[in-house]
Motif scaffolding. Structure first.
Motif, PDB file in Angstrom:
ATOM      1  N   SER A 102       0.805  -1.338  -0.066  1.00 58.62           N
ATOM      2  CA  SER A 102      -0.137  -0.139   0.167  1.00 58.62           C
ATOM      3  C   SER A 102       0.862   1.166  -0.039  1.00 58.62           C
ATOM      4  CB  SER A 102      -0.999   0.080   1.212  1.00 58.62           C
ATOM      5  OG  SER A 102      -0.337   0.162   2.557  1.00 58.62           O
ATOM      6  N   LEU A 103       0.500   2.119  -0.692  1.00 63.41           N
ATOM      7  CA  LEU A 103       1.317   3.296  -0.933  1.00 63.41           C
ATOM      8  C   LEU A 103       0.403   4.853  -0.565  1.00 63.41           C
ATOM      9  CD1 LEU A 103       2.815   2.724  -4.357  1.00 63.41           C
ATOM     10  CD2 LEU A 103       3.837   2.116  -2.184  1.00 63.41           C
ATOM     11  N   ASP A 104       0.985   5.566   0.224  1.00 60.81           N
ATOM     12  CA  ASP A 104       0.351   6.669   0.741  1.00 60.81           C
ATOM     13  C   ASP A 104       0.894   7.796  -0.372  1.00 60.81           C
ATOM     14  OD1 ASP A 104       0.383   4.844   2.773  1.00 60.81           O
ATOM     15  OD2 ASP A 104       1.153   6.539   4.388  1.00 60.81           O
ATOM     16  N   PHE A 105      -0.201   8.094  -1.316  1.00 59.61           N
ATOM     17  CA  PHE A 105       0.262   8.808  -2.386  1.00 59.61           C
ATOM     18  C   PHE A 105      -0.450  10.378  -1.795  1.00 59.61           C
ATOM     19  CE2 PHE A 105      -1.212   9.856  -7.084  1.00 59.61           C
ATOM     20  CZ  PHE A 105      -0.357  10.648  -7.319  1.00 59.61           C
ATOM     21  N   GLU A 106       0.664  11.280  -1.907  1.00 55.74           N
ATOM     22  CA  GLU A 106       0.211  12.609  -1.482  1.00 55.74           C
ATOM     23  C   GLU A 106       0.712  13.811  -1.927  1.00 55.74           C
ATOM     24  OE1 GLU A 106       1.199  10.791   3.154  1.00 55.74           O
ATOM     25  OE2 GLU A 106       2.802  12.284   2.404  1.00 55.74           O
ATOM     26  N   LEU A 107       1.954  13.641  -2.614  1.00 52.88           N
ATOM     27  CA  LEU A 107       2.567  14.845  -3.079  1.00 52.88           C
ATOM     28  C   LEU A 107       2.874  15.906  -1.910  1.00 52.88           C
ATOM     29  CD1 LEU A 107       1.511  15.412  -6.759  1.00 52.88           C
ATOM     30  CD2 LEU A 107       3.471  14.042  -5.892  1.00 52.88           C
ATOM     31  N   LEU A 108       2.586  17.223  -2.095  1.00 54.64           N
ATOM     32  CA  LEU A 108       2.934  18.126  -1.010  1.00 54.64           C
ATOM     33  C   LEU A 108       1.958  18.118   0.088  1.00 54.64           C
ATOM     34  CD1 LEU A 108       4.788  20.536  -0.354  1.00 54.64           C
ATOM     35  CD2 LEU A 108       3.356  22.013  -1.774  1.00 54.64           C
ATOM     36  N   TRP A 109       0.723  17.451  -0.202  1.00 53.34           N
ATOM     37  CA  TRP A 109      -0.091  17.359   0.833  1.00 53.34           C
ATOM     38  C   TRP A 109       0.248  16.742   2.029  1.00 53.34           C
ATOM     39  CZ3 TRP A 109      -2.991  21.491   0.023  1.00 53.34           C
ATOM     40  CH2 TRP A 109      -3.568  21.871  -1.255  1.00 53.34           C
ATOM     41  N   GLY A 110       1.209  15.889   1.833  1.00 47.66           N
ATOM     42  CA  GLY A 110       1.519  15.111   2.972  1.00 47.66           C
ATOM     43  C   GLY A 110       2.575  15.623   4.078  1.00 47.66           C
TER      44      GLY A 110
END
Length: 324
Positions: free
Chosen positions: A12-20
């Motif tokens: 599972s990947l936490d796909f966020e870009l800058l929001w993370g």
């Protein structure tokens, strides 16, 4: 439930870009980092296709917007009122709006690539990278946030089934809301003591979590029968291992890979679940080396598949196996 005759690799990947990470970094210093991230995601997808890897991408809902104009029009009816306002993606977004920052915050094109790649599940990381244990936020603001994420996904023909709590702030009290909105899987944290209290991380916890990538007990996998189905709640699927980014220290990097491969072998032999996770942006520095590390891990997965019948599964596919 029938106990599976095979073990499973779940990614599972936490796909966020800058929001993370907006509360932790200066975005002006991270432009190359996130450009690399955007370029490496198609490479990851190509590898997953090549190795027939099933993966759950838990995407922040704000990524589904095309641009700042669309972002301004897509807001929930209740906002989280964090005591620490610096955690609010809404406050932050208003402060950096310009055409130059859109590539840091929106990724509908990448979501479409994920959607078009076989065996990829698109899940949610909440709409606004919502912090479920922070002071000031409430159950009603969480529900509004999740409803917006679901709405954005539906516009692309995606039905969200799996959720990963941002910053691993797993909140038991919010599970019923998730289930009532159609979320039937959530990723829960490892049971090690240093994964507790993730919103108030101590230096000691961080040191032990880092050290665990290289040394310590290898019992990170678990059996399907260890998962508990609770009426009216999503299936909580425990994370096993965070894939840490490439380290230029060859000894430590080799130790990290050896540890993951050893744990994967044990899971395959014992017919257990090994749940590996990371953030795509973790590949933002040294992208070529990180992809090479991933390829080494996937080569080992193939060896385990050949020898032990190890299988690749998304979070929702694990749920379906549980229901057999």
């Amino acid at each position: 439930m029938n106990e599976s005759t095979n073990g499973f690799l779940v990614i599972s990947l936490d796909f966020e870009l800058l929001w993370g990470v907006f509360d932790k970094v200066d975005h002006k210093e991270k432009e190359i980092y996130f450009k690399n991230t955007r370029q490496v995601i198609p490479e990851i997808l190509n590898l997953f296709s090549e190795y027939d890897i099933h993966c759950t991408w838990a995407a922040v809902g704000m990524l589904f917007n095309k641009n700042w104009e669309e972002w301004r029009g897509n807001t929930p009816n209740v906002f989280p009122k964090y005591k620490n306002s610096d955690l609010s993606a809404y406050h932050y977004g208003k402060s950096i709006q310009s055409p130059e920052t859109e590539f840091l915050c929106f990724a509908r094109d990448l979501i479409q690539q994920i959607q078009n790649t076989p065996h990829q599940e698109i899940g949610t990381h909440s709409y606004s990278h919502y912090y479920c244990l922070e002071e000031g936020q409430t159950l009603s603001s969480f529900k509004a946030d999740l409803e917006k994420a679901i709405e954005m996904a539906k516009q692309m023909g995606i039905e969200l089934k799996s959720l990963v709590f941002p910053r691993n702030q797993f909140n038991e009290d919010y599970l019923k809301v998730c289930y009532d909105l159609g979320i039937v899987n959530v990723r829960s944290n490892p049971t090690d003591w240093y994964w507790k209290d993730t919103q108030n991380d101590s230096l000691k916890n961080k040191i032990f979590r880092t050290g665990d990538a290289y040394i310590g007990p290898n019992n990170k996998s678990y059996k399907l029968t260890d998962l508990n189905i609770e009426k009216g709640k999503p299936l909580a699927q425990k994370a096993s291992r965070l894939l840490r980014p490439y380290s230029p220290n060859k000894f430590l990097n080799d130790l990290k890979l050896k540890r993951i491969k050893s744990e994967m072998t044990a899971a395959a032999k014992n017919k257990e679940i090994y749940h590996l996770w990371w953030h795509p942006h973790n590949f933002g520095n040294n992208p070529d080396e990180n992809v090479a590390d991933l390829k080494e891990i996937l080569d080992h997965y193939l060896a385990c598949k050949e020898k032990y019948g190890f299988q690749s599964a998304t979070m929702d596919e694990i749920n379906k196996v549980m229901m057999v």
